[in-house]
Structure formats: structure tokens, C-alpha cells
Design a protein around this motif. Sequence first.
Motif, PDB file in Angstrom:
ATOM      1  N   ILE A 152       0.847  -1.199   0.000  1.00  0.00           N
ATOM      2  CA  ILE A 152       0.000   0.000   0.000  1.00  0.00           C
ATOM      3  C   ILE A 152       0.882   1.249   0.000  1.00  0.00           C
ATOM      4  CG2 ILE A 152      -1.712   1.294   1.360  1.00  0.00           C
ATOM      5  CD1 ILE A 152      -2.661  -1.604   2.323  1.00  0.00           C
ATOM      6  N   TRP A 170       1.847 -13.036   8.061  1.00  0.00           N
ATOM      7  CA  TRP A 170       0.503 -13.569   7.840  1.00  0.00           C
ATOM      8  C   TRP A 170       0.565 -14.942   7.185  1.00  0.00           C
ATOM      9  CZ3 TRP A 170      -2.857 -12.031  10.858  1.00  0.00           C
ATOM     10  CH2 TRP A 170      -3.240 -10.715  11.046  1.00  0.00           C
ATOM     11  N   GLU A 194       9.196  -4.705  -7.231  1.00  0.00           N
ATOM     12  CA  GLU A 194       8.537  -5.530  -6.204  1.00  0.00           C
ATOM     13  C   GLU A 194       9.100  -6.949  -6.314  1.00  0.00           C
ATOM     14  OE1 GLU A 194       6.193  -5.592  -3.552  1.00  0.00           O
ATOM     15  OE2 GLU A 194       6.709  -7.726  -3.659  1.00  0.00           O
ATOM     16  N   ALA A 228      10.052   1.289   0.481  1.00  0.00           N
ATOM     17  CA  ALA A 228       8.727   0.950   1.032  1.00  0.00           C
ATOM     18  C   ALA A 228       8.662  -0.570   1.113  1.00  0.00           C
ATOM     19  CB  ALA A 228       7.629   1.511   0.134  1.00  0.00           C
TER      20      ALA A 228
HETATM   21  C1  LIG Z   1      -3.264  -7.450  12.457  1.00  0.00           C
HETATM   22  C2  LIG Z   1      -2.997  -6.195  11.664  1.00  0.00           C
HETATM   23  C3  LIG Z   1      -4.054  -5.344  11.353  1.00  0.00           C
HETATM   24  C4  LIG Z   1      -3.813  -4.117  10.707  1.00  0.00           C
HETATM   25  N1  LIG Z   1      -4.879  -3.293  10.433  1.00  0.00           N
HETATM   26  C5  LIG Z   1      -4.652  -2.100   9.852  1.00  0.00           C
HETATM   27  C6  LIG Z   1      -5.745  -1.213   9.567  1.00  0.00           C
HETATM   28  O1  LIG Z   1      -6.910  -1.539   9.817  1.00  0.00           O
HETATM   29  N2  LIG Z   1      -5.482   0.002   8.976  1.00  0.00           N
HETATM   30  C7  LIG Z   1      -4.198   0.391   8.666  1.00  0.00           C
HETATM   31  O2  LIG Z   1      -4.004   1.521   8.139  1.00  0.00           O
HETATM   32  N3  LIG Z   1      -3.141  -0.445   8.905  1.00  0.00           N
HETATM   33  C8  LIG Z   1      -3.341  -1.674   9.474  1.00  0.00           C
HETATM   34  N4  LIG Z   1      -2.291  -2.526   9.695  1.00  0.00           N
HETATM   35  C9  LIG Z   1      -0.934  -2.118   9.301  1.00  0.00           C
HETATM   36  C10 LIG Z   1      -0.733  -2.287   7.790  1.00  0.00           C
HETATM   37  O3  LIG Z   1      -1.034  -3.601   7.400  1.00  0.00           O
HETATM   38  C11 LIG Z   1       0.708  -1.943   7.421  1.00  0.00           C
HETATM   39  O4  LIG Z   1       1.109  -0.769   8.094  1.00  0.00           O
HETATM   40  C12 LIG Z   1       0.843  -1.692   5.917  1.00  0.00           C
HETATM   41  O5  LIG Z   1       0.390  -2.796   5.192  1.00  0.00           O
HETATM   42  C13 LIG Z   1       2.291  -1.355   5.567  1.00  0.00           C
HETATM   43  O6  LIG Z   1       2.398  -1.126   4.186  1.00  0.00           O
HETATM   44  P1  LIG Z   1       3.816  -1.007   3.498  1.00  0.00           P
HETATM   45  O7  LIG Z   1       3.538  -0.765   2.047  1.00  0.00           O
HETATM   46  O8  LIG Z   1       4.686  -0.054   4.240  1.00  0.00           O
HETATM   47  O9  LIG Z   1       4.505  -2.436   3.697  1.00  0.00           O
HETATM   48  P2  LIG Z   1       4.046  -3.867   3.132  1.00  0.00           P
HETATM   49  O10 LIG Z   1       2.590  -3.967   2.994  1.00  0.00           O
HETATM   50  O11 LIG Z   1       4.736  -4.876   3.990  1.00  0.00           O
HETATM   51  O12 LIG Z   1       4.680  -3.918   1.663  1.00  0.00           O
HETATM   52  C14 LIG Z   1       6.052  -4.107   1.445  1.00  0.00           C
HETATM   53  C15 LIG Z   1       6.245  -4.645   0.045  1.00  0.00           C
HETATM   54  O13 LIG Z   1       7.631  -4.645  -0.259  1.00  0.00           O
HETATM   55  C16 LIG Z   1       7.985  -5.859  -0.884  1.00  0.00           C
HETATM   56  N5  LIG Z   1       9.421  -6.029  -0.620  1.00  0.00           N
HETATM   57  C17 LIG Z   1      10.030  -6.393   0.540  1.00  0.00           C
HETATM   58  N6  LIG Z   1      11.353  -6.365   0.405  1.00  0.00           N
HETATM   59  C18 LIG Z   1      11.622  -5.983  -0.875  1.00  0.00           C
HETATM   60  C19 LIG Z   1      12.817  -5.741  -1.604  1.00  0.00           C
HETATM   61  N7  LIG Z   1      14.021  -5.895  -1.034  1.00  0.00           N
HETATM   62  N8  LIG Z   1      12.708  -5.343  -2.896  1.00  0.00           N
HETATM   63  C20 LIG Z   1      11.489  -5.151  -3.484  1.00  0.00           C
HETATM   64  N9  LIG Z   1      10.329  -5.394  -2.837  1.00  0.00           N
HETATM   65  C21 LIG Z   1      10.398  -5.762  -1.540  1.00  0.00           C
HETATM   66  C22 LIG Z   1       7.089  -6.883  -0.225  1.00  0.00           C
HETATM   67  O14 LIG Z   1       6.950  -8.046  -1.024  1.00  0.00           O
HETATM   68  C23 LIG Z   1       5.775  -6.091  -0.106  1.00  0.00           C
HETATM   69  O15 LIG Z   1       5.001  -6.203  -1.275  1.00  0.00           O
HETATM   70  C24 LIG Z   1      -2.497  -3.762  10.326  1.00  0.00           C
HETATM   71  C25 LIG Z   1      -1.437  -4.644  10.599  1.00  0.00           C
HETATM   72  C26 LIG Z   1      -1.675  -5.849  11.256  1.00  0.00           C
HETATM   73  C27 LIG Z   1      -0.527  -6.768  11.552  1.00  0.00           C
END
Ligand SMILES: Cc1cc2nc3c(=O)[nH]c(=O)nc-3n(C[C@H](O)[C@H](O)[C@H](O)COP(=O)(O)OP(=O)(O)OC[C@H]3O[C@@H](n4cnc5c(N)ncnc54)[C@H](O)[C@@H]3O)c2cc1C
Length: 399
Positions: free
Chosen positions: A10, A237, A30, A157
Motif C-alpha cells: 500500500i 501472515w 517488487e 517501502a
Molecule cells: C493485524 C494487523 C491489522 C492491521 N490493520 C490495519 C488497519 O486496519 N489500517 C491500517 O491503516 N493499517 C493496518 N495494519 C498495518 C498495515 O497492514 C501496514 O502498516 C501496511 O500494510 C504497511 O504497508 P507497506 O507498504 O509499508 O509495507 P508492506 O505492505 O509490507 O509492503 C512491502 C512490500 O515490499 C515488498 N518487498 C520487501 N522487500 C523488498 C525488496 N528488497 N525489494 C522489493 N520489494 C520488496 C514486499 O513483497 C511487499 O510487497 C495492520 C497490521 C496488522 C498486523
Amino acid sequence: MRVIIAGAGIGGLTAALCCLHFGHEVIIFEQASELSEVGAGIQLPPNAMKVFKALSIDALISQTAFRPEALEARMGESGRRIFNVPLDEKSLERWGASYLHIHRADYVTALKTALIARSPKSLKLGVGIEDYKLSKKGVTIQLSDGRKVTADVLIAADGIKSKIRAKMLRPDTPRFTGNIAWRAVVPLEALGENAPASTACVWMGRKRHAVTYRIRSGELVNFVGVVETDKWSDESWLQKGNKEEALSDFSGWDPIIKSILKCASPDSFYRWALFDRDPLSCWVDGSAALLGDAAHPMLPFMAQGAAMAVEDGWVIARELSKNGRSVQASLKAYENLRLPRTQKAQQASRSNMNTFHQATVLRQIATYSPMWLAGHILPNLIKKRLDWLYSFDVTKSPL
Ligand SMILES: Cc1cc2nc3c(=O)[nH]c(=O)nc-3n(C[C@H](O)[C@H](O)[C@H](O)COP(=O)(O)OP(=O)(O)OC[C@H]3O[C@@H](n4cnc5c(N)ncnc54)[C@H](O)[C@@H]3O)c2cc1C
């Protein structure tokens, strides 16, 4: 400005859309070969929706989302209502955007659709970012397929276990909180008279709590159940759980909660061990910056982790679009603007963990009676406590 983003969660997808909005060129790498979010819901609060409004993708995202009628709190065992605060037109006015619930896969699909429509070649799947090196030209990225790519900026990210954060700062030192989170998704119609109301409901109990809400236009019910335990697993997860264990964790609870767990298919039980990390004081190294969970992983008790990542995307793209200063200065400005708010959200999430889990009846009475009173006499007090999060409009915050 040429921007490379690690990770299409996201945070990464929203940052890419914001970069395009502010006129930057963008490529996301990704590591996964396809974008597949876990089969669970997520709360999408008004502060995040304001970014999507500014990007003109709020309608696209709302298509499969669900708008709850109220914020609700109940006692887990008796089902007794503590408060029910309507999410009506007044809330919309107060917070400036809708409060939605959405399936994570629908959320990511909407963001990906918007990105591909605006920049068809910007998303590169199946290629991870292994390393980066700063240079006079900006930053050179080492890809998992052996290629090297140079850009003006790297936005990491790459999530809670960020490789780039480990390289930039130091290896992570997460602490197990003593909590695991169950998740399950069930068709609404399978629940019959035990369907939860169309609210965002927190169910509180002894050393555990649950959250229920509807997603996918109301067709599915999402369940998250957090339980204190010393039996911890992985922070992922993908860790399978056992249905009997989940049922036993919530035995004696309201029939609505037990029905959700009974109706969920046995192979759909997953458990995530909740780890806590202290807020970081630095997210930037020259032309590289952290964003989302890579920068400020937080416990889920305010439902704000992804929302904060969405806000980050707007600020980093806007700061990079300002003329007359170096990339490093723009990234530092981003860090300075975002640190206080994300740290406050991290701390608030921590303290909610204690509020939701009161171990004794006396403590439950002391904690929940004032909430009950506020819900009945001054429901606006409950909204007021959320204003700092939901009323904030990052797209209009000081430039
Ligand atoms: C139980 C639970 C409930 C939650 N509920 C909510 C909610 O209701 N509302 C809310 O706002 N938040 C909620 N969250 C938090 C939310 O899920 C996260 O904060 C959010 O998904 C983080 O997004 P992100 O894009 O930073 O990381 P991620 O979603 O972890 O995405 C990271 C991406 O990077 C990729 N990646 C990793 N390493 C590399 C690399 N070296 N090179 C290229 N790609 C890579 C991964 O494959 C992944 O696709 C919840 C979390 C939990 C555990």
C-alpha cells in the motif's frame, strides 16, 4: 526527478501515484512475482482517504469498500455495548472524508489499476532491491536479477522487515509484545442471525480483544482477534493457525464472535505474532529514504499503519517537487514533517493495547465505565479523541 521505489505494498503503490501526481518519473521494483495481498480486511480512515481524494482515485477505491454506520465498542463475553458513535454526515463534515473498510486485495488492486492507467510501465514485478550505494549522481540500486540502476532518489517501502532499513541503520531489534493476532474472513450470509452489526466494532475482554467489520461492499465479515500468549510464532501472515486453537482462545465469548470462528474455513486461519519496535529518529541516508512500515512499523491497535504510509507518500513526493534545494534537503524535510505524527501514532497504538486488554473485572469497570458514560452523554468526546488522526489533511498541511 527519477524515483525508484522498493516494494509495491500500500505504501509503495501510493508513493508511486503521489510521485506521478507531482511530476516525477517513477519505477517500482517488487520482489514478489504478483501482487497478492493477504485475504483480510483493513480499515481505511479519513486521513488516508484525503490523499486518495487529492489523487482523484477515491471513487475507484470506494467501489468495493464498505462504509460502516458507527464506531462501536462491546464487551467480548457478554456482548454488552460500551458505546456506539454514529459515522453520519456530521462525522464526514468533521473529518473531511469517509471512514471505510476494504479487503486488502481490493485495495492493492485499485492502487495498481490507477498506477498502470497513469504509467503503464512503472511496475516491475519479480525483481527485488538487494542493496543501494550513494553516488554523486544520486543512488545506484543493485537488483536481484544482477542489474544495477541509477536514480535521483530511492524510496524504501519494503515493509516491516525492510532490508534497506537494515543496511541504512542497523539490524532491527523487535520485541515480542506477548500478543498474537488471528485473522479470518467469512461470508456475511453464512452468519445468519449472528452477523455482526455494520459497524467498526472492538470487542474487549480479559487479556484479549477482537475487531469485526464488513468488507467487499458488505459481502464479507472480517475478524481480527488479538490474544496474549507466550506461545509466539513468526511475524507474518503466512503462519498458519489452527481453528480449534482460535475457538478455544475465544470460548465463552459472544455468539457473534464464536459464529465467525465456526464458519471460517479451517484452512483460512492465520496467526501473526505482534512485535514492537521503538520509533526511529532517522529515516534518510543521502538520496535514500524509508517510508511506511519500513520507517515506522506500528502495532495495529489504532488501525493506522497503512494510513500513515499513505500520508508519507504525499509528503515525500511533494517535498521532492520543491525547487531550489538538494534531494537530501527535500528528504530531510520529509523526515522532519513526518516523524512527530508517526511517532505519536506508534505511541498511541502501544497504549491502546493496554486499554483493550483489562485482566480483572475491577480494571474493566475502571476503564470501560468512563467510555460508556462518554458514549451515552457526550459521544462527541469519543470523536474528539480521534480528531488529531482523522481530521488531519496531509494534502493541505503547511507547505
Ligand atoms: C493485524 C494487523 C491489522 C492491521 N490493520 C490495519 C488497519 O486496519 N489500517 C491500517 O491503516 N493499517 C493496518 N495494519 C498495518 C498495515 O497492514 C501496514 O502498516 C501496511 O500494510 C504497511 O504497508 P507497506 O507498504 O509499508 O509495507 P508492506 O505492505 O509490507 O509492503 C512491502 C512490500 O515490499 C515488498 N518487498 C520487501 N522487500 C523488498 C525488496 N528488497 N525489494 C522489493 N520489494 C520488496 C514486499 O513483497 C511487499 O510487497 C495492520 C497490521 C496488522 C498486523
